[in-house]
Design a protein around this motif. Structure first.
Motif, PDB file in Angstrom:
ATOM      1  N   PRO A  40       0.796  -1.230   0.000  1.00 20.32           N
ATOM      2  CA  PRO A  40       0.000   0.000   0.000  1.00 20.32           C
ATOM      3  C   PRO A  40       0.829   1.281   0.000  1.00 20.32           C
ATOM      4  CG  PRO A  40      -0.079  -1.056   2.153  1.00 20.32           C
ATOM      5  CD  PRO A  40       0.569  -2.029   1.221  1.00 20.32           C
ATOM      6  N   TRP A  41       1.885   1.347   0.801  1.00 17.12           N
ATOM      7  CA  TRP A  41       2.636   2.599   0.905  1.00 17.12           C
ATOM      8  C   TRP A  41       3.458   2.883  -0.338  1.00 17.12           C
ATOM      9  CZ3 TRP A  41       0.696   5.684   4.208  1.00 17.12           C
ATOM     10  CH2 TRP A  41       0.128   5.192   5.392  1.00 17.12           C
ATOM     11  N   PHE A  42       3.996   1.835  -0.972  1.00 18.57           N
ATOM     12  CA  PHE A  42       4.717   2.053  -2.224  1.00 18.57           C
ATOM     13  C   PHE A  42       3.770   2.568  -3.299  1.00 18.57           C
ATOM     14  CE2 PHE A  42       5.904   0.607  -6.468  1.00 18.57           C
ATOM     15  CZ  PHE A  42       7.176   1.138  -6.588  1.00 18.57           C
ATOM     16  N   PHE A  43       2.595   1.966  -3.365  1.00 19.77           N
ATOM     17  CA  PHE A  43       1.663   2.359  -4.417  1.00 19.77           C
ATOM     18  C   PHE A  43       1.151   3.780  -4.212  1.00 19.77           C
ATOM     19  CE2 PHE A  43      -2.542   2.563  -6.426  1.00 19.77           C
ATOM     20  CZ  PHE A  43      -2.179   2.236  -7.723  1.00 19.77           C
ATOM     21  N   VAL A  44       0.816   4.134  -2.956  1.00 20.10           N
ATOM     22  CA  VAL A  44       0.364   5.497  -2.684  1.00 20.10           C
ATOM     23  C   VAL A  44       1.494   6.481  -2.972  1.00 20.10           C
ATOM     24  CG1 VAL A  44      -0.430   7.088  -0.888  1.00 20.10           C
ATOM     25  CG2 VAL A  44      -1.354   4.775  -0.992  1.00 20.10           C
ATOM     26  N   GLY A  78      -0.938  18.098   2.067  1.00 14.55           N
ATOM     27  CA  GLY A  78      -0.292  16.856   1.656  1.00 14.55           C
ATOM     28  C   GLY A  78      -0.221  15.838   2.779  1.00 14.55           C
ATOM     29  N   LEU A  79      -0.009  16.314   3.994  1.00 18.08           N
ATOM     30  CA  LEU A  79       0.011  15.417   5.151  1.00 18.08           C
ATOM     31  C   LEU A  79      -1.342  14.745   5.330  1.00 18.08           C
ATOM     32  CD1 LEU A  79       1.488  14.362   7.689  1.00 18.08           C
ATOM     33  CD2 LEU A  79       0.677  16.399   8.889  1.00 18.08           C
ATOM     34  N   MET A  80      -2.417  15.502   5.126  1.00 19.55           N
ATOM     35  CA  MET A  80      -3.764  14.940   5.236  1.00 19.55           C
ATOM     36  C   MET A  80      -4.026  13.913   4.122  1.00 19.55           C
ATOM     37  SD  MET A  80      -5.046  16.411   7.923  1.00 19.55           S
ATOM     38  CE  MET A  80      -3.353  16.395   8.567  1.00 19.55           C
ATOM     39  N   ILE A  81      -3.574  14.228   2.901  1.00 14.78           N
ATOM     40  CA  ILE A  81      -3.750  13.290   1.787  1.00 14.78           C
ATOM     41  C   ILE A  81      -2.994  11.990   2.066  1.00 14.78           C
ATOM     42  CG2 ILE A  81      -3.260  12.910  -0.667  1.00 14.78           C
ATOM     43  CD1 ILE A  81      -3.583  15.927  -1.077  1.00 14.78           C
ATOM     44  N   TYR A  82      -1.777  12.127   2.546  1.00 15.34           N
ATOM     45  CA  TYR A  82      -0.945  10.969   2.893  1.00 15.34           C
ATOM     46  C   TYR A  82      -1.650  10.080   3.915  1.00 15.34           C
ATOM     47  CZ  TYR A  82       2.445   8.880   6.160  1.00 15.34           C
ATOM     48  OH  TYR A  82       3.106   8.049   7.040  1.00 15.34           O
ATOM     49  N   GLY A  83      -2.177  10.693   4.965  1.00 16.30           N
ATOM     50  CA  GLY A  83      -2.839   9.907   6.000  1.00 16.30           C
ATOM     51  C   GLY A  83      -4.130   9.276   5.518  1.00 16.30           C
ATOM     52  N   GLY A  84      -4.946  10.044   4.802  1.00 19.69           N
ATOM     53  CA  GLY A  84      -6.234   9.537   4.351  1.00 19.69           C
ATOM     54  C   GLY A  84      -6.106   8.417   3.340  1.00 19.69           C
ATOM     55  N   TYR A  85      -5.354   8.660   2.250  1.00 21.09           N
ATOM     56  CA  TYR A  85      -5.211   7.653   1.198  1.00 21.09           C
ATOM     57  C   TYR A  85      -4.380   6.466   1.676  1.00 21.09           C
ATOM     58  CZ  TYR A  85      -7.255  10.421  -2.594  1.00 21.09           C
ATOM     59  OH  TYR A  85      -8.120  11.104  -3.414  1.00 21.09           O
ATOM     60  N   GLY A  86      -3.328   6.750   2.444  1.00 21.79           N
ATOM     61  CA  GLY A  86      -2.459   5.665   2.899  1.00 21.79           C
ATOM     62  C   GLY A  86      -3.183   4.689   3.806  1.00 21.79           C
ATOM     63  N   LEU A  87      -3.872   5.199   4.813  1.00 26.24           N
ATOM     64  CA  LEU A  87      -4.568   4.331   5.754  1.00 26.24           C
ATOM     65  C   LEU A  87      -5.745   3.615   5.099  1.00 26.24           C
ATOM     66  CD1 LEU A  87      -4.523   6.592   8.942  1.00 26.24           C
ATOM     67  CD2 LEU A  87      -3.138   4.556   8.496  1.00 26.24           C
ATOM     68  N   GLN A  88      -6.439   4.307   4.205  1.00 26.85           N
ATOM     69  CA  GLN A  88      -7.557   3.663   3.516  1.00 26.85           C
ATOM     70  C   GLN A  88      -7.062   2.515   2.647  1.00 26.85           C
ATOM     71  OE1 GLN A  88      -9.665   5.749   0.271  1.00 26.85           O
ATOM     72  NE2 GLN A  88     -11.514   5.553   1.519  1.00 26.85           N
ATOM     73  N   THR A  89      -5.954   2.732   1.937  1.00 22.13           N
ATOM     74  CA  THR A  89      -5.385   1.675   1.099  1.00 22.13           C
ATOM     75  C   THR A  89      -4.878   0.516   1.957  1.00 22.13           C
ATOM     76  OG1 THR A  89      -4.712   3.336  -0.523  1.00 22.13           O
ATOM     77  CG2 THR A  89      -3.679   1.177  -0.693  1.00 22.13           C
ATOM     78  N   LEU A  90      -4.283   0.846   3.088  1.00 25.57           N
ATOM     79  CA  LEU A  90      -3.817  -0.189   4.020  1.00 25.57           C
ATOM     80  C   LEU A  90      -4.983  -1.032   4.521  1.00 25.57           C
ATOM     81  CD1 LEU A  90      -1.501  -1.401   5.732  1.00 25.57           C
ATOM     82  CD2 LEU A  90      -1.964   0.376   7.435  1.00 25.57           C
ATOM     83  N   GLY A  91      -6.089  -0.381   4.850  1.00 20.56           N
ATOM     84  CA  GLY A  91      -7.251  -1.100   5.347  1.00 20.56           C
ATOM     85  C   GLY A  91      -7.868  -2.031   4.325  1.00 20.56           C
ATOM     86  N   LEU A  92      -7.810  -1.646   3.058  1.00 25.12           N
ATOM     87  CA  LEU A  92      -8.420  -2.458   2.003  1.00 25.12           C
ATOM     88  C   LEU A  92      -7.692  -3.778   1.780  1.00 25.12           C
ATOM     89  CD1 LEU A  92      -9.401   0.254  -0.618  1.00 25.12           C
ATOM     90  CD2 LEU A  92     -10.942  -1.397   0.461  1.00 25.12           C
ATOM     91  N   GLN A  93      -6.548  -3.954   2.402  1.00 27.31           N
ATOM     92  CA  GLN A  93      -5.855  -5.234   2.290  1.00 27.31           C
ATOM     93  C   GLN A  93      -6.555  -6.331   3.089  1.00 27.31           C
ATOM     94  OE1 GLN A  93      -1.714  -4.199   3.417  1.00 27.31           O
ATOM     95  NE2 GLN A  93      -1.206  -4.755   1.320  1.00 27.31           N
ATOM     96  N   THR A  94      -7.290  -5.940   4.130  1.00 24.63           N
ATOM     97  CA  THR A  94      -7.857  -6.953   5.025  1.00 24.63           C
ATOM     98  C   THR A  94      -9.368  -6.863   5.194  1.00 24.63           C
ATOM     99  OG1 THR A  94      -7.360  -5.501   6.909  1.00 24.63           O
ATOM    100  CG2 THR A  94      -5.722  -7.180   6.348  1.00 24.63           C
ATOM    101  N   ALA A 192       2.608  14.188  -0.120  1.00 27.71           N
ATOM    102  CA  ALA A 192       1.908  12.920   0.091  1.00 27.71           C
ATOM    103  C   ALA A 192       2.725  11.752  -0.458  1.00 27.71           C
ATOM    104  CB  ALA A 192       0.534  12.963  -0.566  1.00 27.71           C
ATOM    105  N   GLY A 193       3.305  11.935  -1.657  1.00 27.09           N
ATOM    106  CA  GLY A 193       4.082  10.864  -2.255  1.00 27.09           C
ATOM    107  C   GLY A 193       5.347  10.549  -1.488  1.00 27.09           C
ATOM    108  N   LEU A 194       6.126  11.562  -1.117  1.00 20.83           N
ATOM    109  CA  LEU A 194       7.395  11.345  -0.423  1.00 20.83           C
ATOM    110  C   LEU A 194       7.191  10.792   0.983  1.00 20.83           C
ATOM    111  CD1 LEU A 194       9.348  14.530  -1.592  1.00 20.83           C
ATOM    112  CD2 LEU A 194       9.551  12.175  -2.445  1.00 20.83           C
ATOM    113  N   LEU A 195       6.154  11.256   1.676  1.00 23.01           N
ATOM    114  CA  LEU A 195       5.858  10.713   3.002  1.00 23.01           C
ATOM    115  C   LEU A 195       5.486   9.225   2.917  1.00 23.01           C
ATOM    116  CD1 LEU A 195       3.832  13.574   4.756  1.00 23.01           C
ATOM    117  CD2 LEU A 195       6.135  12.775   5.316  1.00 23.01           C
TER     118      LEU A 195
END
Length: 300
Positions: A40-44, A78-94, A192-195
């Motif tokens: 998830p984090w690489f893709f985001v 960007g920090l908000m985008i990183y947290g929102g998209y990253g955690l949502q993508t992480l959650g979709l794994q399970t 968002a990308g670099l974080l």
């Protein structure tokens, strides 16, 4: 246009937000496929770094006038985008998509209250009615499985992801009109990308094996993310956070429509849910106006 029909009229900014929400909803299948080939984090990180580089090509002339205000505003969003998209993508794994849609939809009624709490700006009464209708519609779209929550890791991180989503919408409205559009778009996307890339070694995620699936998905979603964020930054100069949130809540509706085209069966409850979301959008446009009594003297 007659005054009683004026609330039905939509401005170009609102139509633009509806358009990007349709694109936004259509990315689910792409992300789902990509998650079979990438972490998830690489893709985001790939998605938003590509989006940031594209925005640099578009707004390269604006970079020479970059200010600390531009950097601060863009980095915070960007920090908000990183947290929102990253955690949502992480959650979709399970967790499945219906549960994720239900949990993520919690940001819909949260935005008007966040706007009220942090900025002492009470939204119009109909904004709350519209948010409630949209949220009820999203619950129906999610289906009965959404109510069987065990609150494992996937559910927990998805719940947490709603907070930065609210923060992103509020911050974009705060900075809209004050900061250069091109600069803030570049900074927020690259942040968002670099974080996301920086998170990989922290969580022990490695670079995935090469696959055209994540390459194509990352580039395609990078382009769409650039368009989405640019449009949000432009449109929310004149569209309130509450109104924008109601429009964004149509994302699962578009995802359901695209899923239907792809062969998924759309339950009757989901159709009703889609109608409620549309009603929520229309209700948010209504304004309760108290007409003065005919005998009341004009104080103007």
């Amino acid at each position: 246009m007659p005054s009683n029909l004026r609330w039905l009229r939509m401005r170009p900014q609102e139509l633009a937000l509806i358009a990007i929400t349709a694109v936004w909803g259509g990315t689910f299948l792409v992300v789902h496929i990509a998650m079979q080939h990438s972490g998830p984090w690489f893709f985001v990180g790939l998605r938003f770094t590509v989006a940031g580089l594209i925005s640099m090509l578009i707004f390269h002339r604006s970079l020479r006038g970059m200010t600390w205000a531009d950097l601060g505003a863009g980095a915070s969003i960007g920090l908000m985008i990183y947290g929102g998209y990253g955690l949502q993508t992480l959650g979709l794994q399970t967790i499945d998509s219906s549960t994720s849609a239900f949990l993520t939809a919690l940001y819909v009624p949260m935005v008007p209250f966040a706007q009220w709490i942090f900025f002492r700006k009470r939204p119009p009464a109909m904004a709350f009615v519209g948010a409630a209708l949209a949220f009820a519609g999203l619950v129906l779209i999610a289906g009965p499985e959404a109510f069987s929550l065990s609150l494992g890791l996937g559910e927990s991180v998805t719940l947490i992801s709603t907070l930065p989503i609210v923060g992103e919408i509020i911050l974009i409205s705060v900075f809209a009109g004050r900061i250069d559009l091109g600069r803030i778009t570049i900074v927020q996307l690259l942040t968002a990308g670099l974080l996301s890339f920086a998170t990989m070694p922290v969580v022990g995620e490695g670079v995935p094996a090469f696959s055209w699936a994540w390459v194509a998905a990352g580039i395609g979603l990078g382009v769409s993310s650039c368009i989405i964020q640019l449009t949000m930054n432009w449109a929310q100069k004149s569209v309130s956070p509450s109104r924008a949130t109601i429009i964004y809540s149509g994302e699962p509706v578009w995802a359901a429509i695209i899923g239907r085209i792809a062969g998924e069966r759309l339950p009757a409850a989901a159709l009703v849910g889609g109608m409620l979301v549309v009603l929520g959008i229309l209700a948010s446009e209504l304004r309760i106006v108290r007409r003065p009594h005919p005998n009341t003297p004009d104080r103007g």
